[in-house]
Enzyme design. Structure first.
Site, PDB file in Angstrom:
ATOM      1  N   ASP A  13      25.463   7.009 -78.370  1.00 21.41           N
ATOM      2  CA  ASP A  13      25.251   8.118 -79.012  1.00 21.41           C
ATOM      3  C   ASP A  13      25.511   9.099 -77.627  1.00 21.41           C
ATOM      4  O   ASP A  13      25.097  10.247 -78.036  1.00 21.41           O
ATOM      5  CB  ASP A  13      24.627   8.149 -79.677  1.00 21.41           C
ATOM      6  CG  ASP A  13      24.628   7.189 -80.641  1.00 21.41           C
ATOM      7  OD1 ASP A  13      25.933   6.814 -81.044  1.00 21.41           O
ATOM      8  OD2 ASP A  13      23.547   6.486 -81.161  1.00 21.41           O
ATOM      9  N   LYS A  16      30.267  10.664 -75.880  1.00 22.77           N
ATOM     10  CA  LYS A  16      30.903  10.600 -74.811  1.00 22.77           C
ATOM     11  C   LYS A  16      32.617  10.599 -76.194  1.00 22.77           C
ATOM     12  O   LYS A  16      33.232  11.039 -75.332  1.00 22.77           O
ATOM     13  CB  LYS A  16      31.369   8.545 -75.293  1.00 22.77           C
ATOM     14  CG  LYS A  16      30.503   7.775 -73.773  1.00 22.77           C
ATOM     15  CD  LYS A  16      30.484   6.756 -74.471  1.00 22.77           C
ATOM     16  CE  LYS A  16      29.892   5.726 -76.350  1.00 22.77           C
ATOM     17  NZ  LYS A  16      28.853   6.147 -76.528  1.00 22.77           N
ATOM     18  N   GLY A  40      30.057   4.821 -83.325  1.00 23.85           N
ATOM     19  CA  GLY A  40      30.748   6.584 -84.017  1.00 23.85           C
ATOM     20  C   GLY A  40      30.940   7.073 -83.536  1.00 23.85           C
ATOM     21  O   GLY A  40      30.000   7.740 -82.766  1.00 23.85           O
ATOM     22  N   GLN A 222      29.032   2.252 -76.929  1.00 23.52           N
ATOM     23  CA  GLN A 222      28.186   1.843 -76.713  1.00 23.52           C
ATOM     24  C   GLN A 222      27.639   2.431 -74.999  1.00 23.52           C
ATOM     25  O   GLN A 222      27.731   3.510 -75.115  1.00 23.52           O
ATOM     26  CB  GLN A 222      27.721   0.305 -76.897  1.00 23.52           C
ATOM     27  CG  GLN A 222      27.501  -0.106 -77.790  1.00 23.52           C
ATOM     28  CD  GLN A 222      29.163  -0.139 -79.326  1.00 23.52           C
ATOM     29  OE1 GLN A 222      29.864  -1.119 -78.246  1.00 23.52           O
ATOM     30  NE2 GLN A 222      29.095  -0.394 -79.598  1.00 23.52           N
TER      31      GLN A 222
HETATM   32  P1  GDP Z   1      29.268   9.088 -79.409  1.00 22.46           P
HETATM   33  O1  GDP Z   1      28.669   7.896 -78.885  1.00 22.46           O
HETATM   34  O2  GDP Z   1      28.421   8.730 -77.078  1.00 22.46           O
HETATM   35  O3  GDP Z   1      30.902   9.241 -79.177  1.00 22.46           O
HETATM   36  O4  GDP Z   1      27.924  10.138 -78.927  1.00 22.46           O
HETATM   37  P2  GDP Z   1      27.997  10.708 -80.961  1.00 22.46           P
HETATM   38  O5  GDP Z   1      28.874  11.076 -81.740  1.00 22.46           O
HETATM   39  O6  GDP Z   1      27.087   9.336 -82.135  1.00 22.46           O
HETATM   40  O7  GDP Z   1      27.130  11.691 -81.178  1.00 22.46           O
HETATM   41  C1  GDP Z   1      26.899  12.377 -80.491  1.00 22.46           C
HETATM   42  C2  GDP Z   1      26.407  13.624 -81.457  1.00 22.46           C
HETATM   43  O8  GDP Z   1      26.445  14.626 -80.644  1.00 22.46           O
HETATM   44  C3  GDP Z   1      27.438  13.888 -81.837  1.00 22.46           C
HETATM   45  O9  GDP Z   1      26.686  14.917 -83.459  1.00 22.46           O
HETATM   46  C4  GDP Z   1      28.614  15.738 -81.184  1.00 22.46           C
HETATM   47  O10 GDP Z   1      29.307  15.914 -82.507  1.00 22.46           O
HETATM   48  C5  GDP Z   1      27.184  15.883 -80.070  1.00 22.46           C
HETATM   49  N1  GDP Z   1      27.802  16.308 -79.305  1.00 22.46           N
HETATM   50  C6  GDP Z   1      28.345  15.900 -78.723  1.00 22.46           C
HETATM   51  N2  GDP Z   1      27.955  17.176 -77.468  1.00 22.46           N
HETATM   52  C7  GDP Z   1      27.010  17.989 -77.505  1.00 22.46           C
HETATM   53  C8  GDP Z   1      26.597  18.890 -77.109  1.00 22.46           C
HETATM   54  O11 GDP Z   1      26.710  19.377 -75.537  1.00 22.46           O
HETATM   55  N3  GDP Z   1      25.588  19.869 -77.627  1.00 22.46           N
HETATM   56  C9  GDP Z   1      25.621  19.497 -78.788  1.00 22.46           C
HETATM   57  N4  GDP Z   1      24.692  20.192 -80.052  1.00 22.46           N
HETATM   58  N5  GDP Z   1      26.459  18.635 -79.530  1.00 22.46           N
HETATM   59  C10 GDP Z   1      26.706  17.614 -79.005  1.00 22.46           C
HETATM   60  P1  IMO Z   2      28.088   4.566 -79.556  1.00 11.80           P
HETATM   61  O1  IMO Z   2      29.915   3.721 -79.133  1.00 11.80           O
HETATM   62  C1  IMO Z   2      23.712   3.921 -80.646  1.00 11.80           C
HETATM   63  C2  IMO Z   2      23.275  -0.716 -80.754  1.00 11.80           C
HETATM   64  C3  IMO Z   2      22.480  -0.587 -81.907  1.00 11.80           C
HETATM   65  C4  IMO Z   2      21.261  -2.207 -81.790  1.00 11.80           C
HETATM   66  C5  IMO Z   2      22.619  -2.968 -80.878  1.00 11.80           C
HETATM   67  C6  IMO Z   2      22.797  -3.873 -81.902  1.00 11.80           C
HETATM   68  O2  IMO Z   2      28.503   5.355 -81.129  1.00 11.80           O
HETATM   69  O3  IMO Z   2      27.215   4.819 -78.514  1.00 11.80           O
HETATM   70  P2  IMO Z   2      24.830  -4.253 -82.915  1.00 11.80           P
HETATM   71  O4  IMO Z   2      25.536  -3.380 -84.048  1.00 11.80           O
HETATM   72  O5  IMO Z   2      25.955  -3.732 -81.608  1.00 11.80           O
HETATM   73  O6  IMO Z   2      24.939  -4.962 -83.103  1.00 11.80           O
HETATM   74  O7  IMO Z   2      23.645  -3.649 -81.880  1.00 11.80           O
HETATM   75  O8  IMO Z   2      23.109  -1.821 -80.036  1.00 11.80           O
HETATM   76  N1  IMO Z   2      24.613   0.255 -81.085  1.00 11.80           N
HETATM   77  C7  IMO Z   2      25.023   1.242 -81.364  1.00 11.80           C
HETATM   78  N2  IMO Z   2      23.857   2.163 -80.479  1.00 11.80           N
HETATM   79  N3  IMO Z   2      25.389   3.946 -80.250  1.00 11.80           N
HETATM   80  C8  IMO Z   2      26.204   3.273 -80.382  1.00 11.80           C
HETATM   81  O9  IMO Z   2      27.407   2.820 -79.974  1.00 11.80           O
HETATM   82  C9  IMO Z   2      26.162   1.802 -80.633  1.00 11.80           C
HETATM   83  N4  IMO Z   2      26.070   0.659 -80.919  1.00 11.80           N
HETATM   84  C10 IMO Z   2      26.106  -0.304 -81.232  1.00 11.80           C
HETATM   85  O10 IMO Z   2      21.760  -0.057 -82.893  1.00 11.80           O
HETATM   86  O11 IMO Z   2      20.761  -1.590 -81.505  1.00 11.80           O
HETATM   87 MG    MG Z   3      27.735   6.849 -81.508  1.00 10.62          MG
END
Ligand code: GDP
Ligand code: IMO
Ligand code: MG
Length: 426
Positions: A13, A16, A40, A222
């Site tokens: 999260d 990416k 996600g 991840q």
């Molecule tokens: P990922 O799994 O690495 O793609 O990250 P996620 O999408 O799960 O979580 C990142 C969250 O931060 C999302 O809601 C993005 O829209 C948000 N986001 C990404 N870059 C920025 C930033 O520079 N500033 C803010 N405020 N939000 C960001």
């Molecule tokens: P993105 O790509 C954050 C975490 C779960 C749990 C552990 C194992 O959005 O960064 P799993 O379902 O993979 O067996 O869970 O890994 N986890 C993540 N945490 N971002 C993710 O993906 C994750 N995918 C799995 O919360 O701790």
């Molecule tokens: Mg994510």
């Protein structure tokens, strides 16, 4: 070489999806190489938010997209994501899926849930998407691959053999209802027919694109600290998000990887259980969660929040061979009097500069912080490094110096445009 691997440098999260979306503009192809719908990835384009779980984020940039052999694919999830994107006018005909990718079956999700339940206090906090059981089948050589799913006779035979075994387990060990062979067969044959036009030898596709001088971007899911080998085992996912995973999970050789960029938040979050040395308990952590809208993209769970951990970041730089860093969510830190950064750990009376592999020891580590001045300005509109407030710029420089990495990208908001790009990355 015009190839770039983008990896999460923390616990997932990191943003990416957003960074892939920014870089995809200059790419010809975007490739997912591991994980599944546990990911996600959020992309915001002109205020419109897209949440992608299996489809590479490059599809929103109308690029050729590939789901590589290292991904575990939930066909129903993939099709619903494709349908949603198609309804919004995106061309899903450019999406290719490896014939070697393993298929998530309903029993993987059921087992994920019951096994978590059984773990009690020692639960991992999985996303419940069947990831662990699907990779377990893959490595115990009992998995079903896309190529098998497309061959109805083969699939029928494999499914029958599997269900017999899994149902015995569900009923006798976990006291659960069995799954019905005919129901699973029918629905999966339906998915197979819809996915058939997309399934191909994606290693060939990706390698040919590289041969032709195309720009290929590998999108990790991840993060490094969730890696099955390098993460906080057993509180990890069951795949290899680190850069080496891109070779295995996409079917390209290490000699074909040009650069590796790590993505890290300007602070840290973790969703799920396991050690997190810089976690902030209490009001300041809650403030960061609300300000950063730190709730899981896949499960909606509140994310645990903490300060940036440079011990972890240096470790991520090492195990991924990072060429540079993308720092996200710098805007979120605005409004604090001081910003803390962890530069080392203290454990059992010793100072540690390097990441420890012993998870129990890591859980006892206390962060050694350096406090830096905060800034109050909103940086969301900044597009050049020199226009950042001095304290924010100093923060960036501090991270660069202590992580031994140069900052390739700084993100100051969720939107595609809210990005400071320092030169071309391909
Ligand atoms: P990922 O799994 O690495 O793609 O990250 P996620 O999408 O799960 O979580 C990142 C969250 O931060 C999302 O809601 C993005 O829209 C948000 N986001 C990404 N870059 C920025 C930033 O520079 N500033 C803010 N405020 N939000 C960001
Ligand atoms: P993105 O790509 C954050 C975490 C779960 C749990 C552990 C194992 O959005 O960064 P799993 O379902 O993979 O067996 O869970 O890994 N986890 C993540 N945490 N971002 C993710 O993906 C994750 N995918 C799995 O919360 O701790
Ligand atoms: Mg994510």
């Amino acid at each position: 070489m015009s190839t770039l691997v983008l990896v999460g440098a923390q616990w997932g999260d990191e943003g990416k999806g957003k960074i892939v979306d920014c870089l995809a503009e200059a790419a010809d192809m975007v490739v997912r190489y591991q994980g599944g719908a546990n990911a996600g990835h959020t992309v915001v384009v002109k205020g419109r938010e897209y949440k992608l779980h299996l489809v590479p984020s490059g599809l929103l940039n109308h690029k050729v997209c590939v789901i590589g052999n290292g991904v575990v694919v939930d066909p129903a999830q993939l099709l619903s994501e494709m349908d949603r994107l198609a309804a919004e006018g995106f061309d899903v005909g450019r999406l290719y899926l490896s014939d070697c990718a393993h298929v998530i079956l309903p029993y993987h999700k059921r087992l994920d849930a019951v096994e978590e339940d059984r773990r009690g206090d020692r639960k991992i906090g999985t996303t419940g998407r069947g990831i662990g059981p699907a990779y377990r089948d893959k490595f115990s050589r009992t998995g079903i691959r896309m190529a098998d799913l497309l061959d109805a006779a083969v699939f029928r035979e494999q499914l029958a053999a599997h269900l017999e075994q899994v149902n015995t387990f569900l009923e006798r060990v976990y006291d659960q209802e069995p799954l019905h062979f005919a129901e699973v067969l029918e629905s999966y044959i339906g998915y197979a027919e819809r996915l058939r036009p997309h399934v191909t030898d994606t290693s060939l596709l990706v390698n040919r694109a590289i041969d032709a001088g195309q720009r290929v971007l590998f999108e990790g899911a991840q993060g490094t600290l969730l890696d099955i080998d390098h993460g906080t085992y057993p509180y990890v996912t069951s795949s290899s998000p680190t850069a080496g995973g891109a070779c295995i999970g996409a079917g390209v050789g290490p000699t074909r990887i040009g650069r590796v960029i790590g993505v890290a938040k300007a602070y840290a979050t973790r969703v799920g259980d396991g050690p997190f040395p810089t976690e902030i308990e209490g009001a300041e952590g809650d403030w960061l969660r609300e300000r950063g809208r730190e709730y899981g993209t896949t499960t909606g769970r509140p994310r645990r929040c903490g300060w940036l951990d440079l011990v972890a970041l240096r470790y991520a730089a090492r195990v991924n061979g990072l060429s540079g860093l993308a720092l996200t969510k710098l805007d979120t830190l605005g409004g604090l009097d001081r910003v803390r950064v962890c530069v080392a750990y203290e454990c059992d009376g010793r100072r540690l500069e390097e990441w420890p592999h012993n998870t129990a020891l890591l859980a006892r580590c206390r962060p050694v912080y350096v406090d830096l001045p905060g800034w109050s300005e909103d940086v969301g509109g900044v597009r050049r490094l020199e226009d950042l407030p001095v304290a924010a710029r100093d923060y960036v420089t501090f991270v660069e110096e202590h992580a031994g990495l140069s900052m390739s990208i700084i993100s100051v908001g969720p939107d595609r445009d809210q990005t400071i790009l320092r030169g071309s990355l391909f």
